[in-house]
Design a protein around this motif. Structure first.
Motif, mmCIF file in Angstrom:
data_model
loop_
_atom_site.group_PDB
_atom_site.id
_atom_site.type_symbol
_atom_site.label_atom_id
_atom_site.label_comp_id
_atom_site.label_asym_id
_atom_site.label_seq_id
_atom_site.Cartn_x
_atom_site.Cartn_y
_atom_site.Cartn_z
ATOM 1 N N PRO A 1 29.761 32.283 28.937
ATOM 2 C CA PRO A 1 31.428 32.094 28.550
ATOM 3 C C PRO A 1 31.395 32.350 27.066
ATOM 4 O O PRO A 1 30.628 32.228 26.252
ATOM 5 C CB PRO A 1 31.695 30.787 28.909
ATOM 6 C CG PRO A 1 30.569 30.312 29.836
ATOM 7 C CD PRO A 1 29.225 30.870 29.175
ATOM 8 N N SER A 2 32.628 32.694 26.871
ATOM 9 C CA SER A 2 33.058 33.113 25.260
ATOM 10 C C SER A 2 33.270 31.588 24.751
ATOM 11 O O SER A 2 33.225 31.274 23.662
ATOM 12 C CB SER A 2 34.469 33.811 25.186
ATOM 13 O OG SER A 2 34.136 35.102 26.058
ATOM 14 N N SER A 3 34.134 30.725 25.498
ATOM 15 C CA SER A 3 34.439 29.480 24.989
ATOM 16 C C SER A 3 34.729 28.571 26.386
ATOM 17 O O SER A 3 34.743 28.924 27.343
ATOM 18 C CB SER A 3 35.588 29.687 24.189
ATOM 19 O OG SER A 3 36.835 29.788 24.993
ATOM 20 N N GLY A 4 34.907 27.190 26.101
ATOM 21 C CA GLY A 4 35.101 26.104 26.970
ATOM 22 C C GLY A 4 33.728 25.714 27.690
ATOM 23 O O GLY A 4 32.695 25.980 27.170
ATOM 24 N N THR A 5 33.975 24.950 28.302
ATOM 25 C CA THR A 5 32.856 24.373 28.935
ATOM 26 C C THR A 5 32.669 24.101 30.535
ATOM 27 O O THR A 5 33.809 24.268 31.004
ATOM 28 C CB THR A 5 32.667 22.544 28.556
ATOM 29 O OG1 THR A 5 33.716 22.041 29.022
ATOM 30 C CG2 THR A 5 32.691 22.376 26.926
ATOM 31 N N ALA A 6 31.721 24.069 31.071
ATOM 32 C CA ALA A 6 31.543 24.051 32.536
ATOM 33 C C ALA A 6 30.067 23.673 32.918
ATOM 34 O O ALA A 6 29.169 23.705 32.178
ATOM 35 C CB ALA A 6 31.673 25.285 33.114
ATOM 36 N N THR A 7 29.985 22.510 33.856
ATOM 37 C CA THR A 7 28.865 22.243 34.331
ATOM 38 C C THR A 7 28.868 22.605 35.983
ATOM 39 O O THR A 7 29.877 22.352 36.636
ATOM 40 C CB THR A 7 28.507 20.491 34.231
ATOM 41 O OG1 THR A 7 29.777 20.142 34.938
ATOM 42 C CG2 THR A 7 28.454 20.093 32.827
ATOM 43 N N VAL A 8 27.684 23.071 36.366
ATOM 44 C CA VAL A 8 27.460 23.304 37.676
ATOM 45 C C VAL A 8 26.267 22.678 38.166
ATOM 46 O O VAL A 8 25.223 22.628 37.509
ATOM 47 C CB VAL A 8 27.246 24.984 37.642
ATOM 48 C CG1 VAL A 8 26.989 25.159 39.294
ATOM 49 C CG2 VAL A 8 28.338 25.707 37.214
#
Lengths: 246, 368, 306
Positions: free
Chosen positions: A57-64
């Protein structure tokens, strides 16, 4: 039930000037069937690739599945399954060779592979076709097999990219039976489709327009909020104003 | 007619928009020749030679000194006899041996004619050829010095032997061989691929459904590759003349005419391959197996056909590039005219005609 | 406009039957839909009718010409858009269009009126290479190219596959407008919901036609009562319905299950509802509904396999 397996916060992917996915924030719960809809080019594929650990990703967060999409991409891949309409199985391998190959990729033990493939062949009623090349199977059967193979390692989440395109109506429903089955076993299902009736089968739906999630709710609430009779209408209301396509 | 033109225009768009392939098509022959040229000039400085001087007289010594003094050669060693030459060559360092027979100078003085033997290691044929040319020049130079003010000219005759590869007789074979190869690549492989690509894309389906005649599809595919090939022939010939100093001895017009026939033959081959293949990979693979390998192995370019087992010699006759190679060699190096090559040309024309008929007949007007 | 008689075609020396004994007619100015899943034989049929393939047996005429003997005449009078995007990706929009125009011996100007409606939408991008267009725009370009010579019959092989619902609707609107220009259109699709947009349809499965008629006639031939049912627990509802002895068939349709019952009396249905309530299903909705094409397709499919 409300344990979340996918959490994103302002997840963004930019290609040059083009913002393919813009500040996506949503949660998907364990065992949920989550429909991910959008017009062609709305940014579905980009979003899905970020979640699968294929795109940074370019920015932001995510958890999978509890893992960060920046740091633990390999861990994510271990814990998800993926199936798309375009690529799923090797057509020049037999049914059982395909099963063994994919099970092997995920490091299943030999005895487990044997047990799983027995179970799978039984469940899909493929005993007679076990040693046939996949290319000789009808499309619907192939898609069912591909799905079963995608969840052979009991992933936490399975991503399905237009899994039922072109499949006959009977087999399409059998396919959704398999999806329900998997969801019942606690596997979260993340699915894109162009069949609007299939959108109704999902627990919750998000609709992307021009890189942004325009709506996210249960099918019933969406229809109520957009005072529409069907998901088709909801989708058209939202996507009609889309400026970009693919 | 307008249809054909617009088709040809489209083919040119394809060719010119694929920059990488285009660069390769034009760059390949140029790069090959330049590399070859550098290889040539590098080798030729201070080539090590051995001398066997049975005469040990004034003239033999003067020639040997002249050779040693030139930038091209270094005399590594004087050997005492013939039998040592073979061993010297085997060491790999020695490129050539120069042998003066007994009574060299006295022969020259009394009969006005003497022989000097030159043995070159022709396993590296191009170097060997160049070296023998250089040494002949040095000897001629010496000879003209002797002849100043004499009425009956002295003649020193170099007797040249190509060791390990006697059949090639020192002709320059690189340029004709490369012309054959480049045309095979462009005409056969590129044509085949470009037709198969339309099959893969599905555009062939639309074209077949149109009232456009299939034969014209084929013709328009030919034009760009024909032109590119002719441009390559030109660039090869120009480089060969100005960079390698190997001008065409015979008629340029004849050379172009022959090239044209050969290009048509290759294009038909490419078409045939495209008809038989369903994917670009298959087309590429068949092109390599059916054209490039035979060109390398059976045209006489790399290996002399005369030395091959009889079955291979017979097979080599159906390889079009063999005939092209023979003709171009004659025109470029020997300066032969049409009267000496008409037989080969006729064979090539026959092949072109045969392939054209076969490929047009097997071209499918439907999908299967 | 199109007459098909006993058309049969198989591949791999008869081992794989693509289409078997197809017989139907398409009238002039009609939008005729071939509706069926992938592998039903739609593409094979279209390829035979566009003279790209020869049938094993049977006969067909397109625009009055025999598909075998007069294939050249057919090629002049049909337009064809294959399922896969089949234009030159390295040519611009304009170059593609003018190329196909000359191939068919015409010019863009000559038939501009016919394609104006479609082409004007992509005209702003006419200098762009076809490979860089979006899916919807590619499709419009392909349709423009197929129409450029004003064909009598237009064959569209799965033009809406993989296309989103909005673009699909737009595409069908374009087809309706083309129909008004007098062009006969044969279109194939795996989406059953598109059937209602055709004048007549043929439902096709495994190379055979299940039914041919107007969409209304196909659905009214369903021949039995159809009910829709939903509750709050859809997954268990399905299991309960399938194990019930009164239920003949149960298929998911969006938020409802579509049911046919062995006993369609009111008594039987209220008994079914009662038993479901006892199993804990709440806010049950149950009503008689009119069948859709997909209901008919499923029914015909299961009848065929029995």
């Amino acid at each position: 039930m409300n344990e979340s397996v996918i959490t994103t916060n302002k997840l963004t992917k930019q290609f040059g000037d083009f913002i393919a996915a813009n500040e996506l924030s949503f949660e998907v719960n364990k065992g949920e069937i989550f429909g991910f809809l959008g017009a062609n080019g709305a940014g579905k594929t980009t979003a899905m690739r970020m979640l699968c650990g294929l795109l940074v990703p370019s920015s932001g967060t995510a958890t999978v599945a509890g893992y960060d999409v920046y740091k633990h991409r390999e861990k994510i891949k271990q814990n998800i399954g993926y199936m798309s309409q375009k690529f799923s199985l090797y057509e020049d391998l037999t049914v059982s060779e395909n099963i063994k190959f994919y099970a092997g990729i995920y490091g299943l033990s030999d005895s487990l592979i044997k047990e799983k493939s027995e179970q799978l062949i039984h469940q899909l009623d493929l005993r007679k076709e076990e040693n046939q090349l996949v290319s000789s199977l009808p499309l619907g059967w192939r898609q069912k097999l591909a799905f079963s193979v995608a969840v052979i390692h009991d992933p936490k989440i399975v991503f399905l990219d237009e899994p039922t395109g072109g499949v006959d109506p009977v087999t399409r429903r059998q396919f959704w039976d398999l999806i329900y089955d998997a969801a019942h076993r606690g596997i979260t299902v993340f699915v894109t489709t162009h069949y609007m009736d299939e959108a109704e089968y999902c627990n919750r739906i998000s609709i992307m327009v021009d890189g942004v999630i325009e709506a996210l709710d249960t099918p019933a609430n969406l229809k109520k909020n957009y005072s529409s009779k069907s998901m088709d209408e909801v989708f058209r209301q939202l996507a009609r104003n889309a400026k970009r396509s693919e | 007619m307008k249809q054909l033109l617009s088709f040809i225009k489209k083919e040119f768009y394809h060719v010119f928009r694929d920059r990488k392939t285009l660069l390769m098509l034009f760059g390949l022959p140029i790069a090959q020749i330049i590399l070859f040229g550098f290889a040539l000039t590098n080798e030729i400085k201070n080539a090590k030679i051995v001398v066997v001087d049975y005469a040990k007289d004034e003239a033999s010594r003067q020639i040997a000194d002249k050779v040693d003094a030139s930038t091209y050669f270094d005399i590594d060693k004087y050997l005492s006899g013939h039998e040592e030459i073979e061993e010297a060559f085997r060491s790999g360092k020695i490129k050539m041996a120069l042998i003066f027979p007994d009574h060299f100078y006295s022969d020259l003085l009394h009969t006005n004619k003497a022989q000097v033997q030159v043995i070159a290691d022709a396993s590296d044929l191009n170097t060997a050829t160049t070296l023998t040319n250089y040494i002949s020049n040095i000897i001629t130079d010496y000879q003209s010095g002797l002849n100043k003010g004499t009425t009956i000219p002295y003649r020193i005759v170099p007797e040249i032997r190509m060791l390990y590869n006697p059949q090639l007789k020192g002709e320059h074979t690189f340029i004709p061989g490369m012309m054959a190869m480049i045309m095979m690549i462009i005409c056969v492989m590129m044509t085949a691929i470009s037709i198969v690509r339309e099959k893969e894309l599905g555009t062939m389906e639309i074209l077949l459904v149109s009232p456009f005649k299939p034969i014209l599809v084929i013709l328009s595919k030919f034009v760009p590759y024909l032109l590119i090939s002719l441009m390559n022939v030109t660039s090869i010939l120009l480089l060969s003349k100005f960079f390698l100093n190997l001008p065409v001895q015979g008629s340029i017009v004849l050379l172009y005419a022959i090239s044209f026939i050969f290009i048509i033959t290759s294009l038909c081959l490419g078409l045939l391959i495209s008809i038989k293949s369903e994917s670009q990979q298959t087309a590429m693979f068949i092109s390599l197996m059916a054209t490039l390998l035979p060109t390398l192995l059976l045209s006489g370019f790399m290996f002399p056909i005369e030395n091959m087992p009889l079955p291979l010699q017979i097979i080599s006759n159906i390889v079009p590039s063999k005939w092209f190679y023979v003709i171009v060699k004659s025109i470029m190096i020997k300066g032969s005219g049409f009267q000496t090559i008409w037989k080969e040309t006729l064979i090539l024309c026959g092949m072109a005609l045969f392939l054209l008929i076969v490929s047009l007949r097997s071209f499918k007007i439907r999908l299967a | 406009m199109v007459t098909v008689e006993n058309l049969t075609k198989s591949y791999s020396e008869g081992k794989v039957k693509a289409i078997t004994n197809l017989t139907f007619r398409v009238n002039e100015g009609e939008v005729f839909g071939m509706i069926g899943p992938d592998g039903a034989g739609k593409t094979t049929l279209f390829r035979i009718l566009t003279t790209l393939l020869l049938p094993d047996s049977g006969n067909a005429q397109v625009a009055g010409f025999d598909i075998q003997k007069q294939y050249k005449n057919i090629r002049e009078s049909v337009g064809y858009m294959p399922g896969k995007f089949s234009l030159y990706q390295d040519l611009t929009v304009e170059e593609n269009l003018s190329f196909f125009a000359t191939v068919f011996g015409t010019t863009i100007e000559q038939n501009y009126a016919l394609i104006k409606d479609i082409y004007s939408q992509i005209e702003p991008f006419r200098k762009r290479k076809a490979g860089q267009l979006s899916g919807g725009m590619k499709q419009k370009l392909a349709l423009s190219c197929a129409l450029i010579h004003r064909p009598k019959v237009l064959f569209l092989d799965e033009p809406t596959t993989g296309v989103d619902a909005v673009s699909r609707k737009e595409f069908w609107e374009m087809l309706r407008r083309l129909k008004s220009q007098g062009i006969t259109i044969l279109v194939s699709t795996p989406y059953m919901d598109e059937a209602s947009l055709c004048d007549r349809i043929a439902l096709i499965q495994n190379g055979s036609i299940l039914s041919i008629n107007t969409p209304q006639a196909v659905t009214s031939a369903f021949g039995e009562k159809l009910f829709g049912i939903k509750s709050e627990m859809m997954y268990t509802l399905q299991q309960d319905l399938r194990s019930s002895s009164v239920v003949k068939s149960c298929n998911a349709f969006g938020e409802f299950y579509h049911l046919t019952l062995k006993d369609t009396s009111d008594d039987a249905s209220s008994a079914l509802l009662r038993s479901l309530k006892e199993k804990g299903h709440q806010s049950l909705e149950f009503e008689e509904i009119t069948p859709k094409i997909e209901d008919c397709f499923i029914k015909l499919m299961s009848e065929g396999s029995n």
